[in-house]
Write a protein that holds these residues in place. Structure first.
Motif, short mmCIF file in Angstrom:
data_model
loop_
_atom_site.label_atom_id
_atom_site.label_comp_id
_atom_site.label_asym_id
_atom_site.label_seq_id
_atom_site.Cartn_x
_atom_site.Cartn_y
_atom_site.Cartn_z
N SER A 1 -11.97 -31.84 27.07
CA SER A 1 -10.71 -32.27 27.66
C SER A 1 -11.42 -31.68 29.11
N SER B 1 -9.92 -45.79 19.41
CA SER B 1 -10.55 -44.53 19.16
C SER B 1 -10.66 -44.28 17.19
N ARG C 1 -4.92 -44.06 21.08
CA ARG C 1 -4.50 -43.28 20.68
C ARG C 1 -3.17 -42.88 21.57
N THR D 1 -12.58 -45.01 23.84
CA THR D 1 -13.00 -43.04 23.96
C THR D 1 -14.55 -43.31 24.04
N THR E 1 -17.50 -44.40 21.77
CA THR E 1 -17.46 -44.02 20.47
C THR E 1 -18.09 -45.34 19.58
N TYR F 1 -6.92 -39.97 26.72
CA TYR F 1 -7.80 -40.96 26.80
C TYR F 1 -5.88 -41.93 25.51
#
Length: 141
Positions: free
Chosen positions: A80, A39, A29, A128, A131, A34
Motif C-alpha cells: 500500500s 476483490s 471494497r 483490484t 484479482t 482501492y
C-alpha cells in the motif's frame, strides 16, 4: 551516502476464493486502498489465530458466508503506497479457496457490497490489480 528508508514489516493477511456453482464470491471494497474496487474477501490475521482461522473469520465478517476451506492455494505480497509513492504498509496474503457451505452474501465489516459473480462477469468490474487473473487461474485448476 543516504540509505533508502526501511521497508515496513510484512503484515500477515488472508484472501479467500469462495466458489458456488462456478461463480465466485466478491466484495466491493468500502475502504482505502482501492475503495470501490471489487476483490476477494480477506483481511489481516489477528494475534493468536492461524491463517485458516483468519480466513474463516474474515469470510464470515465481510460476507456472512461460510466455506469449506482447504490448504493455501497461493500467496502474494501487496504494498500500500502513500500519495508520494512511499510504501505505507506491506501485506503477505495467503490465499485460501473453498466451496460455499452456507449464508447469503451480505456486506459487512470493510465491504460495501458482496455477491456471487460468474467468471464471465469479471471483465465488467473494476477490480483490484491482478484479482481477475488470479481467480481465473485458481478456478481452472
Amino acid at each position: 551516502m543516504s540509505r533508502p528508508p526501511a521497508l515496513p514489516p510484512l503484515v500477515p493477511g488472508v484472501s479467500i476464493l469462495c466458489h458456488r456453482n462456478g461463480d465466485v464470491l466478491l466484495i466491493r471494497r468500502g475502504k482505502a486502498p482501492y475503495a470501490g474496487f471489487w476483490s476477494l474477501p480477506g483481511g489481516k490475521a489477528e494475534a493468536g489465530e492461524s491463517l485458516l482461522q483468519a480466513a474463516q473469520r474474515e469470510l464470515l465478517e465481510e460476507t456472512g458466508v461460510t466455506a469449506l476451506l482447504g490448504e493455501p492455494v497461493d500467496a502474494l505480497i501487496i504494498e500500500s503506497r502513500k500519495e508520494d509513492g512511499a510504501i505505507r504498509a506491506r501485506f503477505h496474503l495467503t490465499v485460501f479457496m473453498g466451496a460455499y457451505v452456507s449464508g447469503e452474501p451480505i456486506a459487512g465489516d470493510d465491504a460495501a457490497e458482496a455477491c456471487f459473480m460468474p467468471l464471465s462477469g469479471l471483465d465488467n468490474l473494476e477490480m483490484t490489480p491482478g484479482t481477475a487473473e488470479r481467480i481465473r487461474k485458481l478456478m481452472a485448476c
